[in-house]
Design an enzyme around this catalytic site. Structure first.
Site, PDB file in Angstrom:
ATOM      1  CG  ASP A  57     -16.944 -24.114 -11.577  1.00 23.53           C
ATOM      2  OD1 ASP A  57     -17.038 -24.360 -12.798  1.00 23.53           O
ATOM      3  OD2 ASP A  57     -17.931 -23.987 -10.842  1.00 23.53           O
ATOM      4  CD1 TRP A  82     -18.971 -27.438 -12.390  1.00 22.56           C
ATOM      5  CD2 TRP A  82     -21.095 -27.835 -11.854  1.00 22.56           C
ATOM      6  NE1 TRP A  82     -19.568 -28.006 -13.489  1.00 22.56           N
ATOM      7  CE2 TRP A  82     -20.880 -28.269 -13.185  1.00 22.56           C
ATOM      8  CE3 TRP A  82     -22.379 -27.983 -11.318  1.00 22.56           C
ATOM      9  CZ2 TRP A  82     -21.878 -28.842 -13.971  1.00 22.56           C
ATOM     10  CZ3 TRP A  82     -23.377 -28.547 -12.088  1.00 22.56           C
ATOM     11  CH2 TRP A  82     -23.133 -28.972 -13.395  1.00 22.56           C
ATOM     12  CG  ASP A  83     -16.598 -22.473  -7.514  1.00 26.79           C
ATOM     13  OD1 ASP A  83     -16.272 -23.295  -6.639  1.00 26.79           O
ATOM     14  OD2 ASP A  83     -15.785 -22.008  -8.332  1.00 26.79           O
ATOM     15  CG  LEU A  84     -21.948 -19.192  -8.652  1.00 26.11           C
ATOM     16  CD1 LEU A  84     -22.520 -18.533  -9.892  1.00 26.11           C
ATOM     17  CD2 LEU A  84     -21.723 -18.163  -7.558  1.00 26.11           C
ATOM     18  N   GLY A 135     -22.096 -23.204  -3.131  1.00 23.57           N
ATOM     19  CA  GLY A 135     -22.345 -22.181  -2.121  1.00 23.57           C
ATOM     20  C   GLY A 135     -23.751 -22.249  -1.572  1.00 23.57           C
TER      21      GLY A 135
END
Length: 410
Positions: free
Chosen positions: A137, A166-168, A171
């Site tokens: 991220d 961005w990770d979330l 996901g």
């Protein structure tokens, strides 16, 4: 209510945020999640935040509600077990054969290898970049340009945000890829291989906000605005008891409510007349943001947070107090922690032998008005023997031999 993915089984082999958060969301919607872990855990097994005893709150929270199977993936037998779990058909083939991963360099988990064993496999792979290169991220965010417009206006340095946004987002895109794969398989009988690059998630999201197009306009790149909202009026104010509140006036109605509630009608009318502007227009409020900040600042500075709250209640002003993470946690703990599964909102209590009383998030999608929750804590490798016996039919003799040889945990 019946959870929408009840009866489905997803196998994951991953670490960090994006893919584990996707599988957590699938678990909250009812899917059985089998997490294939290395014997001593993946690279995030000890990641901060941690308890006083050194156990990872991070890992325990993101990976709750899953059945951890610890296997030596460096051994041939371990790799074969992993492949068998991923491609197993079970009693209901339409609800199995779903695999989520972000692994790099594990050729035995490549799509062509797995698909040769099960051609209707739904395989979702999270990557750093579309060319297969690494990315997290923080490095991806640096490349988007966002840190350059984040932080104090007077600072020339880029500012990272603490949230792995961005990770979330990645996901949730991975969840969409799984559901899309299930839909295609149910209608065509065919599997899917979906690759999702973290870098693509970030660049696409920013582009879709119009920010890159904006940079090509005559005015050029946007500069930092501190806590001011770009293109409208909204900023933070400090109260007399040194608390901070965020005030927004995006719509005409919100702006008028702010003016009325603070008793600034005459002053605002005089300002409009003097400058020849109409502050009911969003662009005018943005252009005069610093003047308006100075105008409203004394009103907030003369009142405590409780007084501000009382005077703005029911006024139509869109605002919120700034709270610390500790304040949010303590408030949630008053109704959730210590009572396993308790809570009626997005934050719930979860009792864990390893981590103590946890505060965890329910699935934010409310089905028929209800949050989906009820996960159980996950312990590394705890479900290894049970899952291999149940899914692959291994006998106790088989499991004992594999444990003795170091392929499985004991």
């Amino acid at each position: 209510m019946t959870q929408p993915l009840s009866g489905f089984t997803v196998v994951e082999n991953d670490s960090f945020v994006a893919a584990p958060s996707a599988c957590l969301a699938l678990s909250q919607m009812g899917a059985e999640i089998i997490k294939i872990d290395p014997l001593k855990g993946g690279p995030d097994i000890d990641r901060w935040p941690i308890t006083a005893e050194g156990r990872s709150i991070y890992w325990g929270t993101l990976n709750r509600g899953k059945r951890s199977v610890a296997i030596d993936l460096r051994s041939d037998e371990g790799r074969e077990l992993a492949q068998a779990l991923i491609t197993a058909t079970g009693d209901e083939p339409a609800k199995t054969g779903i695999f989520m991963t972000n692994n790099v360099g594990r050729s035995f988990l490549a799509d062509d290898v797995l698909r040769a064993k099960r051609d209707d496999l739904i395989h979702v792979k999270v990557q750093g970049s579309a060319d297969g290169g690494p990315g997290v991220d923080y490095t991806v965010n640096a490349e988007t340009g966002i840190p350059g417009i984040t932080g104090p206006a007077e600072s020339p340095r880029p500012a990272n945000h603490a949230l792995p946004a961005w990770d979330l987002l990645c996901g949730q895109a991975a969840v969409t890829a799984v559901v899309s794969g299930l839909l295609q398989r149910s209608t065509t009988g065919q599997g899917t291989y979906a690759e999702i690059a973290l870098q693509d998630i970030a660049l696409s999201a920013v582009a879709n906000l119009g920010w890159y197009t904006e940079a090509l306009q005559p005015a050029g790149e946007r500069t930092k605005h501190g806590n001011h909202i770009f293109g409208t009026f909204g900023t933070d104010f400090t109260t007399s008891d040194d608390r901070s509140v965020m005030i927004t006036a995006i719509t005409r109605r919100q702006w008028q409510a702010l003016v009325d509630s603070t008793g600034m009608t005459a002053v605002v009318e005089a300002l409009q007349s003097a400058l020849g502007i109409d502050l009911s227009q969003e662009e005018a409020r943005y252009a005069q943001r610093e003047t308006l900040e100075a105008l409203f600042k004394p009103w907030f500075a003369a009142r405590t947070l409780d007084q501000v709250s009382a005077e703005l209640a029911g006024s139509g002003v869109l605002w919120a107090p700034y709270r610390s993470i500790g304040e949010v946690a303590r408030e949630a703990a008053g109704t959730s922690a210590g009572s396993d599964g308790a809570g009626t909102g997005a934050i719930r209590g979860l009792a864990s032998e390893q981590l103590g009383d946890m505060l965890v998030g329910a699935n934010p999608i409310r089905f028929d008005g209800e949050y989906l929750s009820g996960e159980k804590p996950t312990v590394l490798g705890e479900a290894t023997h049970e899952v291999l016996s149940e899914k692959l039919g291994l006998s106790q003799t088989d499991l004992g031999r594999l444990s003795d040889s170091g392929v499985l945990n004991s």
